[in-house]
Design a protein around this motif. Structure first.
Motif, PDB file in Angstrom:
ATOM      1  N   THR A   1      -5.229   8.493   6.930  1.00 28.11           N
ATOM      2  CA  THR A   1      -4.922   7.209   6.280  1.00 28.11           C
ATOM      3  C   THR A   1      -3.787   6.484   6.992  1.00 28.11           C
ATOM      4  OG1 THR A   1      -5.738   7.833   4.081  1.00 28.11           O
ATOM      5  CG2 THR A   1      -4.013   6.163   4.170  1.00 28.11           C
TER       6      THR A   1
ATOM      7  N   LEU B   1      -3.968   2.713   8.618  1.00 29.76           N
ATOM      8  CA  LEU B   1      -3.098   1.615   8.205  1.00 29.76           C
ATOM      9  C   LEU B   1      -2.352   1.031   9.408  1.00 29.76           C
ATOM     10  CD1 LEU B   1      -1.637   3.073   4.883  1.00 29.76           C
ATOM     11  CD2 LEU B   1      -3.253   1.181   5.107  1.00 29.76           C
TER      12      LEU B   1
ATOM     13  N   THR C   1       3.429  -1.229   3.984  1.00 31.32           N
ATOM     14  CA  THR C   1       2.927   0.118   3.715  1.00 31.32           C
ATOM     15  C   THR C   1       4.084   1.095   3.607  1.00 31.32           C
ATOM     16  OG1 THR C   1       2.652   0.697   6.057  1.00 31.32           O
ATOM     17  CG2 THR C   1       0.808  -0.412   4.966  1.00 31.32           C
TER      18      THR C   1
ATOM     19  N   ASP D   1      -8.055   1.987  -4.830  1.00 31.31           N
ATOM     20  CA  ASP D   1      -8.288   1.979  -3.381  1.00 31.31           C
ATOM     21  C   ASP D   1      -9.769   2.062  -3.027  1.00 31.31           C
ATOM     22  OD1 ASP D   1      -8.851   4.567  -4.150  1.00 31.31           O
ATOM     23  OD2 ASP D   1      -7.455   5.533  -2.763  1.00 31.31           O
TER      24      ASP D   1
ATOM     25  N   ASN E   1       0.827   5.172   0.487  1.00 30.76           N
ATOM     26  CA  ASN E   1       0.111   6.350   0.970  1.00 30.76           C
ATOM     27  C   ASN E   1       0.777   7.577   0.354  1.00 30.76           C
ATOM     28  OD1 ASN E   1      -0.987   8.476   2.368  1.00 30.76           O
ATOM     29  ND2 ASN E   1      -0.296   7.809   4.394  1.00 30.76           N
TER      30      ASN E   1
ATOM     31  N   LEU F   1       1.604  -7.664   4.435  1.00 32.80           N
ATOM     32  CA  LEU F   1       1.107  -6.322   4.153  1.00 32.80           C
ATOM     33  C   LEU F   1       2.219  -5.327   4.448  1.00 32.80           C
ATOM     34  CD1 LEU F   1      -1.107  -4.220   3.535  1.00 32.80           C
ATOM     35  CD2 LEU F   1      -1.742  -4.320   5.967  1.00 32.80           C
TER      36      LEU F   1
ATOM     37  N   VAL G   1       0.857  -1.186   0.000  1.00 29.56           N
ATOM     38  CA  VAL G   1       0.000   0.000   0.000  1.00 29.56           C
ATOM     39  C   VAL G   1       0.893   1.236   0.000  1.00 29.56           C
ATOM     40  CG1 VAL G   1      -1.767   1.313   1.235  1.00 29.56           C
ATOM     41  CG2 VAL G   1      -1.853  -1.189   1.229  1.00 29.56           C
TER      42      VAL G   1
END
Length: 305
Positions: A51, A55, A68, A97, A44, A66, A42
């Motif tokens: 956000t 997360l 980020t 998203d 950002n 996962l 992910v």
């Protein structure tokens, strides 16, 4: 020492879409797959709506990793390029998203990759899902700008001027290493609704005769929120699409071909507009003509004309 990398990196880029991203991750968290088959990245892109905290607090229970990251350079192309940099998968599957996906979505992609060993790029079906009521003024012929994508009824190699859409597209990572990533001059940037970055990548693939396939069973629902259901949003998107097309033109021949194509599309606009008029859908006719004008204006805004 040997390394075991996943087959697919699922890449999700987000800018100020916390609640939508939460729902998307909730579905991704339910994907049925093995750790060796996929990871989730992910990006950002400087979100200011909480956000990052979402997360951090998200209860991730999937066996898939996962990861980020924050991309400080603003713009969807920059965010996607960061995803390419961080991805460990052989293929990168970009999804928006703000989508709904069923648990078997990832497995369908995995199975198609196994049955198409020479695949370089791919696209899946996208169904438009309105969070609110579908406006009567919106012309159905423009549904592709909302993400609708169903060019073939069954698995089929992309041909002609048809390309995968960014909300559900897959690219072999090696392709980016050899031919370059997304053009940061194209694509959305904050509130600027640019476009053309996906088309730019897949057009290069076609020039190299790379295998690009559509798989209808790899289906997502793309959510359209109330904020996107306005005439102003549609016109800004049209303008951005035209500006993106102008950036992609490399010479006078490209500009000529674009104008030729738009001449054909203007005739199509007239035909569809007349059909909507006959059905009493006057607002849809007006929006259709305004859309085409905004797109052309966006194209020529790059030249100062």
């Amino acid at each position: 020492m040997t390394h075991s990398y996943p087959l697919i990196t699922i890449a999700i880029c987000s800018y100020n879409r916390r609640d939508y991203l939460f729902d998307t991750l909730t579905d991704v968290n339910r994907f049925k797959s093995k750790p060796k088959e996929a990871e989730v990245v992910v990006i950002n892109n400087n979100s200011t709506d909480g956000t990052a905290k979402m997360l951090e607090d998200f209860e991730w229970t999937s066996p898939l990793a996962l990861l980020t990251f924050v991309e400080s350079k603003q713009g969807l192309s920059h965010a996607r390029n960061r995803a390419i940099l961080e991805a460990k998968g052989e293929f990168i599957l970009f999804i928006d998203d703000d989508v709904y996906a069923k648990p078997e979505f990832l497995n369908n992609w995995v199975n198609n990759l196994k049955s198409h060993p020479h695949l370089v790029g791919g696209g899946g079906r996208i169904i438009v899902h309105f969070d609110g009521e579908k406006p009567l003024w919106f012309p159905p012929v423009l549904s592709s700008i909302l993400g609708h994508h169903f060019p073939y009824k069954k698995s089929h190699r992309y041909s002609g001027r048809v390309y995968p859409l960014g909300g559900n597209m897959l690219v072999k990572k090696d392709w980016f290493d050899e031919h370059g990533a997304f053009n940061p001059l194209l694509g959305r940037n904050g509130k600027v609704l640019g476009g053309g970055e996906e088309k730019d990548v897949f057009a290069k693939m076609k020039l190299n005769n790379a295998a690009i396939w559509f798989f209808p069973e790899c289906v997502l629902k793309h959510r359209i929120g109330v904020s996107r259901l306005s005439r102003d949003y549609v016109m800004r998107q049209a303008f951005g699409m035209g500006a993106g097309d102008r950036i992609r033109c490399q010479n006078a021949k490209d500009v000529f071909n674009w104008n030729l194509l738009q001449s054909i599309k203007v005739m199509g606009t007239i035909v569809y507009g007349c059909l909507y008029l006959l059905r009493g859908r006057f607002p849809a006719t007006a929006v259709l003509f305004q859309f085409r004008f905004a797109l052309i204006r966006g194209f020529y805004s790059r030249t100062g004309e």
